[in-house]
Every structure is written in structure tokens, then in C-alpha cells.
Motif scaffolding. Structure first.
Motif, PDB file in Angstrom:
ATOM      1  N   MET A  81      27.383  61.993   1.278  1.00 35.14           N
ATOM      2  CA  MET A  81      26.403  61.241   0.770  1.00 35.14           C
ATOM      3  C   MET A  81      26.423  59.797   1.299  1.00 35.14           C
ATOM      4  N   PRO A  82      25.005  59.321   2.016  1.00 36.19           N
ATOM      5  CA  PRO A  82      25.103  57.886   2.485  1.00 36.19           C
ATOM      6  C   PRO A  82      25.841  56.880   1.418  1.00 36.19           C
ATOM      7  N   ALA A  83      26.713  56.058   2.225  1.00 35.24           N
ATOM      8  CA  ALA A  83      27.463  55.114   1.237  1.00 35.24           C
ATOM      9  C   ALA A  83      26.548  54.443   0.191  1.00 35.24           C
ATOM     10  N   ALA A  84      25.618  54.010   0.353  1.00 35.21           N
ATOM     11  CA  ALA A  84      24.523  52.984  -0.469  1.00 35.21           C
ATOM     12  C   ALA A  84      24.177  54.097  -1.591  1.00 35.21           C
ATOM     13  N   ALA A  85      24.251  55.561  -1.683  1.00 37.92           N
ATOM     14  CA  ALA A  85      23.889  56.202  -2.747  1.00 37.92           C
ATOM     15  C   ALA A  85      25.044  56.663  -3.689  1.00 37.92           C
ATOM     16  N   ARG A  86      26.039  56.452  -3.195  1.00 43.21           N
ATOM     17  CA  ARG A  86      27.300  56.968  -3.917  1.00 43.21           C
ATOM     18  C   ARG A  86      27.777  56.135  -5.248  1.00 43.21           C
ATOM     19  N   THR A  97      23.737  55.054 -10.479  1.00 37.35           N
ATOM     20  CA  THR A  97      22.811  55.829 -11.795  1.00 37.35           C
ATOM     21  C   THR A  97      21.371  55.376 -11.347  1.00 37.35           C
ATOM     22  N   GLY A  98      21.022  54.434 -10.501  1.00 35.89           N
ATOM     23  CA  GLY A  98      19.701  54.413  -9.962  1.00 35.89           C
ATOM     24  C   GLY A  98      19.625  54.132  -8.493  1.00 35.89           C
ATOM     25  N   LEU A  99      18.806  53.720  -8.001  1.00 36.62           N
ATOM     26  CA  LEU A  99      18.545  53.130  -6.750  1.00 36.62           C
ATOM     27  C   LEU A  99      18.525  51.793  -6.559  1.00 36.62           C
ATOM     28  N   ASP A 100      19.178  51.300  -5.510  1.00 35.89           N
ATOM     29  CA  ASP A 100      18.946  49.747  -5.123  1.00 35.89           C
ATOM     30  C   ASP A 100      18.676  49.592  -3.645  1.00 35.89           C
ATOM     31  N   ALA A 101      17.653  48.587  -3.775  1.00 38.53           N
ATOM     32  CA  ALA A 101      17.208  48.223  -2.343  1.00 38.53           C
ATOM     33  C   ALA A 101      18.131  47.410  -1.403  1.00 38.53           C
ATOM     34  N   GLY A 102      19.354  46.960  -2.286  1.00 37.94           N
ATOM     35  CA  GLY A 102      20.404  46.189  -1.465  1.00 37.94           C
ATOM     36  C   GLY A 102      19.982  44.876  -1.035  1.00 37.94           C
ATOM     37  N   GLY A 103      18.662  44.132  -1.517  1.00 39.77           N
ATOM     38  CA  GLY A 103      18.364  42.960  -1.172  1.00 39.77           C
ATOM     39  C   GLY A 103      17.086  42.987  -0.261  1.00 39.77           C
ATOM     40  N   LEU A 104      16.939  44.356   0.184  1.00 40.71           N
ATOM     41  CA  LEU A 104      15.800  44.572   1.311  1.00 40.71           C
ATOM     42  C   LEU A 104      14.679  44.332   0.497  1.00 40.71           C
ATOM     43  N   THR A 105      13.659  44.068   1.229  1.00 45.00           N
ATOM     44  CA  THR A 105      11.914  43.968   0.708  1.00 45.00           C
ATOM     45  C   THR A 105      11.274  44.851   1.635  1.00 45.00           C
ATOM     46  N   PHE A 106      10.048  45.224   1.164  1.00 49.05           N
ATOM     47  CA  PHE A 106       9.053  45.782   1.976  1.00 49.05           C
ATOM     48  C   PHE A 106       8.922  45.066   3.411  1.00 49.05           C
ATOM     49  N   LEU A 115      17.400  54.810   2.429  1.00 46.74           N
ATOM     50  CA  LEU A 115      17.652  55.222   1.038  1.00 46.74           C
ATOM     51  C   LEU A 115      17.079  53.706   0.377  1.00 46.74           C
ATOM     52  N   LYS A 116      17.428  52.552   1.079  1.00 45.00           N
ATOM     53  CA  LYS A 116      16.905  51.299   0.415  1.00 45.00           C
ATOM     54  C   LYS A 116      15.383  51.308   0.362  1.00 45.00           C
ATOM     55  N   LEU A 117      14.829  51.899   1.392  1.00 47.57           N
ATOM     56  CA  LEU A 117      13.338  51.905   1.233  1.00 47.57           C
ATOM     57  C   LEU A 117      12.847  52.994   0.104  1.00 47.57           C
ATOM     58  N   LEU A 118      13.630  53.916  -0.243  1.00 49.31           N
ATOM     59  CA  LEU A 118      13.088  55.040  -1.153  1.00 49.31           C
ATOM     60  C   LEU A 118      13.241  54.140  -2.620  1.00 49.31           C
ATOM     61  N   ALA A 119      14.224  53.172  -2.296  1.00 52.34           N
ATOM     62  CA  ALA A 119      14.408  52.398  -3.856  1.00 52.34           C
ATOM     63  C   ALA A 119      13.082  51.670  -4.014  1.00 52.34           C
ATOM     64  N   LEU A 120      12.634  51.019  -3.021  1.00 61.66           N
ATOM     65  CA  LEU A 120      11.467  50.239  -2.993  1.00 61.66           C
ATOM     66  C   LEU A 120      10.276  50.823  -3.594  1.00 61.66           C
ATOM     67  N   LEU A 121      10.131  52.092  -2.628  1.00 65.02           N
ATOM     68  CA  LEU A 121       8.992  53.095  -3.116  1.00 65.02           C
ATOM     69  C   LEU A 121       9.089  53.449  -4.484  1.00 65.02           C
TER      70      LEU A 121
END
Length: 230
Positions: A28-33, A36-45, A216-222
């Protein structure tokens, strides 16, 4: 179209738990492990956008999605400061936010969005779980991931339930399609309809393997701006 899963071998309850709960976290990509939700990690569109004031959405690329006769998806608003456009897929009654510089098409059954270099590709569908031969969103996520792994040896799939009841499935080592220069990572977000578990929406984001964490971070934004007319 997503293949009808009714004719696929159905997994038993213990098999579903293996898919949803027992997958090796190493893939699993590290950001997903552990999320319980999805996190954009400070990124924006803006981190995924091109500052073109939305001009890219005036173009339809017939090579990507939208079936035989793709049509331009309806743009509701352009947010230049936020780096995204609000796009409505009328056929499936779903509204998404896409980074500026992307394009968006639709046909009678799905909406499609993609970056100018095609490294990021999004498809949004309505899903009738009963028609697919499964019980609910959980069963769909488990059965689809099992079917794809069986059909494409070497693909690794991991699924987990998010805190809001939706399901995230991550496919790695997906073979490149025509025009792709490397293997892909594909994220499925399965969103059940509140109060009607036999219906849902599937949002699929495919990215190049090197972009898996950013994808994965973009998916969180979407997901954060997804609007569904149930």
C-alpha cells in the motif's frame, strides 16, 4: 464499461475479510496506510493545475473516454485562486472538481477527466450493486479486486473501509495502456448511497507508478469536493 461481476466467482465471507482486512501493508502506498480517511497531505488543486484560467475545458479529446461520441462535460465554475474547475457530468448526476489544465468528457454512462499529459486519468460511474451480482459496496470492492487479480496476474490489490463508510481499493503493478510509458497505480473509491446500500458511485483514478503518492493525495482532494445527486 465495468465488466458485470455477476458471472465472476464470488468470494466467501472469510475471503472478503482477507481482501479487506488482511492485505500486506507493504504494497500500500505509504500515504494510505493506517488511514480511516483520505488526506491530501497539505497539497491543493494548485499543485496539480496549469494556470490557463480554464481554457483546457473547452477541448474534447476523442482518444480518451466518453465512448464513441464523447461530449464536453459541463463546466459550472472556474476557481482560478483554488486551481480547479467545477465540472458536472449530467448523465450520471455527479459534480467533481478537476485541476485547471485538465479536460473532461462524458457519455451516457460515465464521466471522464484527465490531465494534459494523460498521466492522471479519472472515470466516474454509477454502480447498481444488485446488477453486478454483489450485496453492497464492501462486497463489490472485494469481488472486483479479486476478479482483476485473477484476470491480470501480477496486479496487487488492497482494500479498506474509510471512516465515512466508503471503500478505497488500491491496484498496483497495473500494466500500461497504449501510450503509457510505465506501469500504473489505480485507485477505486466506492461510495455507497446513504440509506440505499444497493446503489453507489465508483470514482477511479489511474496514475503512473511514479505518481502513486501524489495520486492518492489528489484522490483526497477529489473526494472532498465530490457532489452526488442521489
Amino acid at each position: 464499461m465495468i465488466p458485470n461481476l455477476k458471472d465472476k466467482a464470488r468470494q466467501n465471507e472469510s475471503g472478503r475479510r482477507v481482501v479487506l482486512l488482511g492485505m500486506a501493508a507493504a504494497f500500500m502506498p505509504a500515504a494510505a496506510r493506517g488511514q480511516t480517511g483520505l488526506d491530501a497531505g497539505g497539497l491543493t488543486f494548485r499543485d496539480f493545475a496549469v494556470s490557463d484560467r480554464g481554457s483546457s475545458f473547452n477541448t474534447v479529446d476523442p482518444r480518451i473516454g466518453g465512448g464513441a461520441v464523447p461530449t464536453q462535460a459541463r463546466v459550472l465554475a472556474i476557481d482560478n485562486d483554488g486551481g480547479f474547475a467545477r465540472v458536472r457530468f449530467d448523465a450520471i448526476r455527479v459534480e467533481v472538481a478537476l485541476p485547471l489544465g485538465w479536460q473532461a468528457n462524458e457519455d451516457w454512462e460515465r464521466g471522464v477527466g484527465f490531465s494534459s499529459d494523460k498521466r492522471f486519468r479519472l472515470i466516474v460511474w454509477r454502480v447498481d450493486f444488485a446488477y453486478e451480482g454483489v450485496n453492497d459496496a464492501e462486497h463489490y470492492a472485494a469481488t472486483k479486486s479479486g476478479a482483476i487479480k485473477a484476470r491480470k496476474p501480477g496486479v496487487q490489490a488492497q482494500a479498506r473501509k474509510l471512516g465515512d463508510g466508503s471503500f478505497l481499493v488500491v491496484y498496483e503493478n497495473v500494466p500500461p495502456a497504449a501510450g503509457d510509458g510505465e506501469s500504473r497505480v489505480v485507485f477505486d473509491l466506492v461510495v455507497p448511497r446513504p440509506g440505499k446500500p444497493k446503489e453507489g458511485v465508483l470514482m477511479t483514478l489511474g496514475v503512473s507508478a511514479r505518481d502513486s503518492d501524489r495520486g492518492l493525495k489528489l484522490l483526497a482532494l477529489l473526494k472532498s469536493k465530490l457532489k452526488i445527486d442521489w
